[in-house]
Design a protein around this motif. Structure first.
Motif, PDB file in Angstrom:
ATOM      1  N   TYR A 271       0.878  -1.173   0.000  1.00 51.43           N
ATOM      2  CA  TYR A 271       0.000   0.000   0.000  1.00 51.43           C
ATOM      3  C   TYR A 271       0.909   1.214   0.000  1.00 51.43           C
ATOM      4  O   TYR A 271       1.441   1.617   1.036  1.00 51.43           O
ATOM      5  CB  TYR A 271      -0.899  -0.046   1.236  1.00 51.43           C
ATOM      6  CG  TYR A 271      -2.133   0.812   1.168  1.00 51.43           C
ATOM      7  CD1 TYR A 271      -3.020   0.715   0.104  1.00 51.43           C
ATOM      8  CD2 TYR A 271      -2.418   1.701   2.184  1.00 51.43           C
ATOM      9  CE1 TYR A 271      -4.178   1.490   0.065  1.00 51.43           C
ATOM     10  CE2 TYR A 271      -3.568   2.471   2.161  1.00 51.43           C
ATOM     11  CZ  TYR A 271      -4.442   2.363   1.088  1.00 51.43           C
ATOM     12  OH  TYR A 271      -5.587   3.137   1.055  1.00 51.43           O
TER      13      TYR A 271
ATOM     14  N   GLU B  52      -7.570  -6.118   1.579  1.00 46.38           N
ATOM     15  CA  GLU B  52      -7.781  -4.968   2.458  1.00 46.38           C
ATOM     16  C   GLU B  52      -8.201  -5.399   3.859  1.00 46.38           C
ATOM     17  O   GLU B  52      -7.767  -4.799   4.838  1.00 46.38           O
ATOM     18  CB  GLU B  52      -8.777  -3.984   1.838  1.00 46.38           C
ATOM     19  CG  GLU B  52      -8.145  -3.215   0.688  1.00 46.38           C
ATOM     20  CD  GLU B  52      -8.965  -2.050   0.192  1.00 46.38           C
ATOM     21  OE1 GLU B  52     -10.206  -2.022   0.411  1.00 46.38           O
ATOM     22  OE2 GLU B  52      -8.372  -1.145  -0.437  1.00 46.38           O
TER      23      GLU B  52
ATOM     24  N   HIS C 151      -2.861   6.813  -0.884  1.00 46.59           N
ATOM     25  CA  HIS C 151      -2.198   5.530  -1.133  1.00 46.59           C
ATOM     26  C   HIS C 151      -2.959   4.727  -2.181  1.00 46.59           C
ATOM     27  O   HIS C 151      -4.141   4.970  -2.405  1.00 46.59           O
ATOM     28  CB  HIS C 151      -2.136   4.701   0.155  1.00 46.59           C
ATOM     29  CG  HIS C 151      -1.227   5.246   1.192  1.00 46.59           C
ATOM     30  ND1 HIS C 151      -1.573   6.308   2.008  1.00 46.59           N
ATOM     31  CD2 HIS C 151       0.026   4.881   1.553  1.00 46.59           C
ATOM     32  CE1 HIS C 151      -0.563   6.566   2.836  1.00 46.59           C
ATOM     33  NE2 HIS C 151       0.412   5.713   2.577  1.00 46.59           N
ATOM     34  N   ALA C 152      -2.285   3.743  -2.749  1.00 46.76           N
ATOM     35  CA  ALA C 152      -2.934   2.804  -3.664  1.00 46.76           C
ATOM     36  C   ALA C 152      -2.170   1.482  -3.617  1.00 46.76           C
ATOM     37  O   ALA C 152      -1.077   1.392  -3.050  1.00 46.76           O
ATOM     38  CB  ALA C 152      -2.976   3.365  -5.080  1.00 46.76           C
ATOM     39  N   TRP C 153      -2.758   0.465  -4.226  1.00 47.70           N
ATOM     40  CA  TRP C 153      -2.258  -0.902  -4.108  1.00 47.70           C
ATOM     41  C   TRP C 153      -1.341  -1.316  -5.246  1.00 47.70           C
ATOM     42  O   TRP C 153      -1.619  -1.054  -6.413  1.00 47.70           O
ATOM     43  CB  TRP C 153      -3.425  -1.885  -4.039  1.00 47.70           C
ATOM     44  CG  TRP C 153      -4.121  -1.819  -2.735  1.00 47.70           C
ATOM     45  CD1 TRP C 153      -5.310  -1.204  -2.467  1.00 47.70           C
ATOM     46  CD2 TRP C 153      -3.670  -2.375  -1.509  1.00 47.70           C
ATOM     47  NE1 TRP C 153      -5.617  -1.347  -1.138  1.00 47.70           N
ATOM     48  CE2 TRP C 153      -4.640  -2.061  -0.520  1.00 47.70           C
ATOM     49  CE3 TRP C 153      -2.545  -3.099  -1.133  1.00 47.70           C
ATOM     50  CZ2 TRP C 153      -4.504  -2.458   0.808  1.00 47.70           C
ATOM     51  CZ3 TRP C 153      -2.408  -3.499   0.196  1.00 47.70           C
ATOM     52  CH2 TRP C 153      -3.385  -3.177   1.138  1.00 47.70           C
TER      53      TRP C 153
ATOM     54  N   MET D  50     -10.537  -1.428   5.885  1.00 47.70           N
ATOM     55  CA  MET D  50      -9.369  -0.635   5.508  1.00 47.70           C
ATOM     56  C   MET D  50      -9.689   0.854   5.530  1.00 47.70           C
ATOM     57  O   MET D  50     -10.640   1.291   4.881  1.00 47.70           O
ATOM     58  CB  MET D  50      -8.953  -1.060   4.090  1.00 47.70           C
ATOM     59  CG  MET D  50      -7.708  -0.415   3.588  1.00 47.70           C
ATOM     60  SD  MET D  50      -6.281  -1.117   4.445  1.00 47.70           S
ATOM     61  CE  MET D  50      -5.022  -0.043   3.808  1.00 47.70           C
TER      62      MET D  50
ATOM     63  N   ARG E 299      -6.341   5.357  -3.825  1.00 50.61           N
ATOM     64  CA  ARG E 299      -7.467   4.523  -3.379  1.00 50.61           C
ATOM     65  C   ARG E 299      -8.372   5.336  -2.455  1.00 50.61           C
ATOM     66  O   ARG E 299      -7.928   5.901  -1.460  1.00 50.61           O
ATOM     67  CB  ARG E 299      -6.933   3.300  -2.639  1.00 50.61           C
ATOM     68  CG  ARG E 299      -8.011   2.357  -2.122  1.00 50.61           C
ATOM     69  CD  ARG E 299      -8.331   1.286  -3.131  1.00 50.61           C
ATOM     70  NE  ARG E 299      -9.222   0.290  -2.564  1.00 50.61           N
ATOM     71  CZ  ARG E 299     -10.484   0.110  -2.966  1.00 50.61           C
ATOM     72  NH1 ARG E 299     -10.993   0.851  -3.934  1.00 50.61           N
ATOM     73  NH2 ARG E 299     -11.221  -0.821  -2.410  1.00 50.61           N
ATOM     74  N   THR E 300      -9.654   5.365  -2.814  1.00 52.23           N
ATOM     75  CA  THR E 300     -10.648   6.077  -1.998  1.00 52.23           C
ATOM     76  C   THR E 300     -11.694   5.134  -1.425  1.00 52.23           C
ATOM     77  O   THR E 300     -12.563   5.564  -0.682  1.00 52.23           O
ATOM     78  CB  THR E 300     -11.357   7.161  -2.838  1.00 52.23           C
ATOM     79  OG1 THR E 300     -11.973   6.527  -3.963  1.00 52.23           O
ATOM     80  CG2 THR E 300     -10.382   8.229  -3.295  1.00 52.23           C
ATOM     81  N   GLY E 301     -11.596   3.834  -1.765  1.00 52.58           N
ATOM     82  CA  GLY E 301     -12.533   2.863  -1.220  1.00 52.58           C
ATOM     83  C   GLY E 301     -13.647   2.461  -2.168  1.00 52.58           C
ATOM     84  O   GLY E 301     -14.603   1.822  -1.746  1.00 52.58           O
TER      85      GLY E 301
ATOM     86  N   HIS F 151      -9.103   4.471   4.176  1.00 46.71           N
ATOM     87  CA  HIS F 151      -8.552   5.033   2.941  1.00 46.71           C
ATOM     88  C   HIS F 151      -8.320   6.520   3.142  1.00 46.71           C
ATOM     89  O   HIS F 151      -9.210   7.225   3.613  1.00 46.71           O
ATOM     90  CB  HIS F 151      -9.504   4.794   1.763  1.00 46.71           C
ATOM     91  CG  HIS F 151      -9.728   3.348   1.495  1.00 46.71           C
ATOM     92  ND1 HIS F 151     -10.865   2.690   1.871  1.00 46.71           N
ATOM     93  CD2 HIS F 151      -8.936   2.421   0.920  1.00 46.71           C
ATOM     94  CE1 HIS F 151     -10.774   1.424   1.534  1.00 46.71           C
ATOM     95  NE2 HIS F 151      -9.607   1.233   0.952  1.00 46.71           N
ATOM     96  N   ASP F 152      -7.136   6.987   2.773  1.00 47.58           N
ATOM     97  CA  ASP F 152      -6.813   8.396   2.970  1.00 47.58           C
ATOM     98  C   ASP F 152      -6.720   9.175   1.665  1.00 47.58           C
ATOM     99  O   ASP F 152      -6.402  10.356   1.668  1.00 47.58           O
ATOM    100  CB  ASP F 152      -5.516   8.546   3.767  1.00 47.58           C
ATOM    101  CG  ASP F 152      -4.305   7.946   3.067  1.00 47.58           C
ATOM    102  OD1 ASP F 152      -4.408   7.543   1.887  1.00 47.58           O
ATOM    103  OD2 ASP F 152      -3.238   7.883   3.698  1.00 47.58           O
ATOM    104  N   GLY F 153      -6.973   8.526   0.538  1.00 47.70           N
ATOM    105  CA  GLY F 153      -6.905   9.215  -0.742  1.00 47.70           C
ATOM    106  C   GLY F 153      -5.488   9.580  -1.154  1.00 47.70           C
ATOM    107  O   GLY F 153      -5.291  10.394  -2.060  1.00 47.70           O
TER     108      GLY F 153
END
Length: 156
Positions: A56, A115, A134-136, A128, A103-105, A130-132
């Motif tokens: 992540y 997740e 990070h991404a996978w 999980m 990633r926003t969910g 999500h903080d807007g």
């Protein structure tokens, strides 16, 4: 199928040992290749699902930019203080971007299980956050090498 190591058979981990080790460890070191060809290494938390290592990552990071340009990646998970305690796993291959970035969910079936796994392991949560930012990334390794120097002492 991942390439297995040829040297160091006395200290290499079995697949069940690798799975257990990657499940219990939290931090890895991720190596990428910068545009000038120099390596870049940084630490990240991860999750192991038995086949792939999930990272992540910040999307506004050197790591992310490097992987967008060149998806080759190597990851080391290791521990131990004294020589006879050293153990670890090195995985290498190609990073795959999964889900929206950042990633926003948004619903993403490919990320549901990982997740949950990552949130429990690293945050003690069932979902999980999500903080807007990070991404996978998924690494399904082409090559795996492992070592457990404790085997030299007959400890394991």
């Amino acid at each position: 199928m991942a390439v297995t190591q040829r040297r160091g058979r006395r200290i290499m981990m079995s697949q069940p040992e690798i799975d257990a080790y990657l499940t219990e460890q939290r931090t890895c070191r991720v190596a990428t290749v910068s545009p000038d060809g120099r390596p870049h290494v940084g630490a990240l938390w991860f999750a192991w699902d038995g086949a792939s290592l999930w990272l992540y990552s910040l999307t506004r990071s050197r790591r992310w930019a490097d992987l967008r340009r060149d998806p080759r990646i190597a990851v080391v998970v290791d521990d131990g203080e004294e020589y006879g305690e050293l153990r670890g796993v090195e995985l290498s291959g190609t990073a795959v971007f999964v889900g929206e970035a950042p990633r926003t969910g948004e619903p993403c079936p490919d990320l549901e299980a990982v997740e949950r796994l990552f949130a429990r392991k690293n945050f003690g949560l069932d979902t999980m956050p999500h903080d807007g930012r990070h991404a996978w990334l998924r690494l399904t390794p082409d090559a795996v090498a492992s070592w457990d120097f404790r085997k030299l002492n007959g400890a394991h």
